[in-house]
Design a protein around this motif. Structure first.
Motif, short mmCIF file in Angstrom:
data_model
loop_
_atom_site.label_atom_id
_atom_site.label_comp_id
_atom_site.label_asym_id
_atom_site.label_seq_id
_atom_site.Cartn_x
_atom_site.Cartn_y
_atom_site.Cartn_z
N THR A 6 0.85 -1.19 0.00
CA THR A 6 0.00 0.00 0.00
C THR A 6 0.88 1.25 0.00
O THR A 6 1.74 1.41 0.87
CB THR A 6 -0.93 0.03 1.21
OG1 THR A 6 -1.77 -1.12 1.20
CG2 THR A 6 -1.79 1.29 1.20
N THR A 56 -4.63 6.20 -1.51
CA THR A 56 -3.96 4.90 -1.51
C THR A 56 -3.86 4.32 -2.91
O THR A 56 -4.74 4.50 -3.75
CB THR A 56 -4.69 3.90 -0.60
OG1 THR A 56 -6.02 3.72 -1.09
CG2 THR A 56 -4.73 4.38 0.84
N SER A 57 -2.79 3.60 -3.13
CA SER A 57 -2.58 2.83 -4.36
C SER A 57 -1.94 1.51 -3.96
O SER A 57 -1.18 1.43 -2.98
CB SER A 57 -1.64 3.58 -5.31
OG SER A 57 -2.21 4.79 -5.76
N GLU A 58 -2.25 0.47 -4.73
CA GLU A 58 -1.68 -0.85 -4.45
C GLU A 58 -0.53 -1.13 -5.44
O GLU A 58 -0.67 -0.98 -6.65
CB GLU A 58 -2.75 -1.93 -4.56
CG GLU A 58 -3.76 -1.91 -3.44
CD GLU A 58 -3.13 -2.12 -2.07
OE1 GLU A 58 -2.36 -3.10 -1.91
OE2 GLU A 58 -3.39 -1.30 -1.17
N GLY A 105 4.05 8.92 -10.64
CA GLY A 105 3.26 9.55 -9.59
C GLY A 105 3.62 11.01 -9.36
O GLY A 105 2.78 11.81 -8.96
#
Length: 478
Positions: A108, A115-117, A139
């Motif tokens: 995470t 949040t990003s996985e 990002g």
């Protein structure tokens, strides 16, 4: 410049783990992370940031198809701030209005709190904080690309002006006698295709003296048509000349001074060193000469090119290639012409002048040592006719005319991607002819494209056909 090549045999390198002096040539290392020790045997990955190759103490690695890079070494080069929180084992990457938080061994991640996985989390590997380069770079607003052939990860600022990366087309122009117009005529016919021309002008002796016929028509035409003009220096394949020249500090210095005189006199932009058939034990002297030459010419604006024999690994004792230390030479030239031809040579057995598979192996080795944006792939515009009565060299047109004369069928070898034919002459002697043309050239241009090389170098202008040059002109370098 009918090059000789020696057969080479692929050998396996046994490499010591965790030696990063030049990780571009390392094929095995030991990685320590998550309390375990692993042997990492993937091919090395190169990293480019805004067009420049970046070296790091810990090289990029690939885990589960994701490339991890050392956080601080890479992202601070992009202008980002990188901070470490020891308590929570988190790395913060801040750039402009973006903050990315990654936690070691946690999939995470957070971008401005969202949040990003991750497919692969950040990790501590060999005491370095390694983070997924594509996720973080994208990002914070950078473009990221991956070239599978060259194994290069490129990070590019979206707002950065992209430099024209069109390929360089260089041609060698010969001038064997007063009034020789073979290469000149080719220059005239192909002025819109050629970016650079190297006049094959000067011969050096062991004392550093230069002699040669000056091709004033080639010089004047190149200047009038904005073709970058350089001159070459050759030892005419004489090992003793090279030995006497390279092993003497005085003789090397004299040659450098003489090169400067000639470049100033005729307005050359640079020099190409075509010293070949050097004794393997003169390897260190060859590198020393190029260092001295480059450090003299580069600060005053002259370009340095060197012709390198093709090889698929570094055999330091090889008779033909051993003297050329790719790694040692890499810092001391602006361009490297890899002479990827004469895989089969006049003194050897008949076969392809430059099979596509062999050329690709040559390129793979070269780019593992030398930045690809410095490499020009040497391409041949000739062929050989082997028989028991000797070997002859042919221009492309001559190869076709001999086939027509004897009614030979020209065949295409799908493995080497080369043209060949056989015939029997008036004396009953059997001949085997292998030659390059526009079709075999196309396979080499694909390699230039696939491995993102700087361009090509043609040996030699006047040997080619119009179809050969059309193949270059019509090439899609995307």
């Amino acid at each position: 410049m009918e090059k000789m090549m020696r057969k080479v045999y692929i050998m396996l390198f046994i490499l010591l783990p965790i030696i990063f002096v030049n990780y571009t040539s390392v094929f095995a290392m030991i990685l320590q992370y998550d309390g375990q020790t692993y042997e990492y045997t993937a091919q090395p990955v190169k990293l480019r940031v805004n067009g420049e190759t970046v070296s790091t103490d810990m090289p990029p690695i690939i885990l589960n198809d994701r490339t991890l890079v050392p956080a601080r070494d890479v992202f601070e080069k992009l202008g980002a701030k990188v901070n470490w929180d020891e308590k929570y084992k988190q790395v913060y990457v801040t750039y402009a209005n973006k903050v990315i938080i990654l936690t070691i061994n946690n999939k995470t991640a957070y971008i401005n709190g969202i949040t990003s996985e991750l497919d692969v989390p950040a990790k501590i590997i060999n005491d370095k904080t390694m983070i997924p380069v594509a996720f973080v770079a994208k990002g914070i607003g950078f473009n990221v690309s991956w070239n599978e052939k060259t194994r290069v990860v490129s990070i590019q600022d979206k707002n950065m002006v992209v430099v024209d990366d069109s390929k360089v087309v260089l041609g060698y122009a010969t001038y064997y006698y007063d009034g020789d117009k073979t290469s000149y005529n080719s220059m005239v016919n192909n002025k819109d295709v050629l970016d650079e021309v190297i006049t094959h002008t000067y011969t050096v002796d062991g004392l550093g003296n230069l002699t040669g016929l000056i091709p004033t028509n080639q010089i004047d035409f190149a200047k009038a048509n904005n073709i970058n003009l350089k001159a070459s220096v050759t030892n005419q394949f004489d090992s003793e000349v090279a030995k006497k020249l390279l092993e003497s500090t005085e003789n090397r210095s004299k040659l450098i001074n003489n090169i400067l005189v000639q470049m100033k006199k005729y307005g050359y932009s640079g020099i190409c060193i075509d010293i070949e058939n050097v004794y393997a034990y003169d390897r260190e002297y060859m590198t020393r000469f190029m260092k001295e030459l480059y450090e003299t010419l580069s600060p005053i604006g002259y370009l340095v090119t060197i012709d390198l024999p093709a090889k698929t690994y570094d055999n330091k004792t090889a008779a033909w290639q051993g003297a050329f230390d790719y790694e040692g030479l890499a810092p001391y030239a602006d361009q490297f012409v890899i002479m990827a031809y004469d895989e089969h040579y006049p003194q050897g057995t008949a076969g392809s002048v430059a099979s596509a598979g062999w050329v690709e192996k040559v390129v793979k080795y070269a780019i593992s040592i030398i930045p690809e944006d410095k490499i020009l792939l040497g391409v041949a515009a000739y062929g050989y006719d082997w028989s028991t009565s000797g070997t002859r060299s042919y221009t492309i047109s001559k190869a076709y005319s001999v086939a027509a004369k004897y009614g030979a069928t020209i065949n295409w070898d799908t493995v080497s991607k080369s043209q060949y034919y056989e015939y029997t002459d008036e004396k009953g002697i059997k001949h085997k002819v292998w030659f390059e043309n526009e079709k075999s050239l196309a396979a080499k241009l694909d390699i230039v494209n696939d491995y993102d090389l700087k361009g090509i170098s043609i040996w030699a202008l006047g040997y080619e056909t119009q179809a050969y040059m059309d193949e270059i002109e019509n090439q899609d370098w995307s």
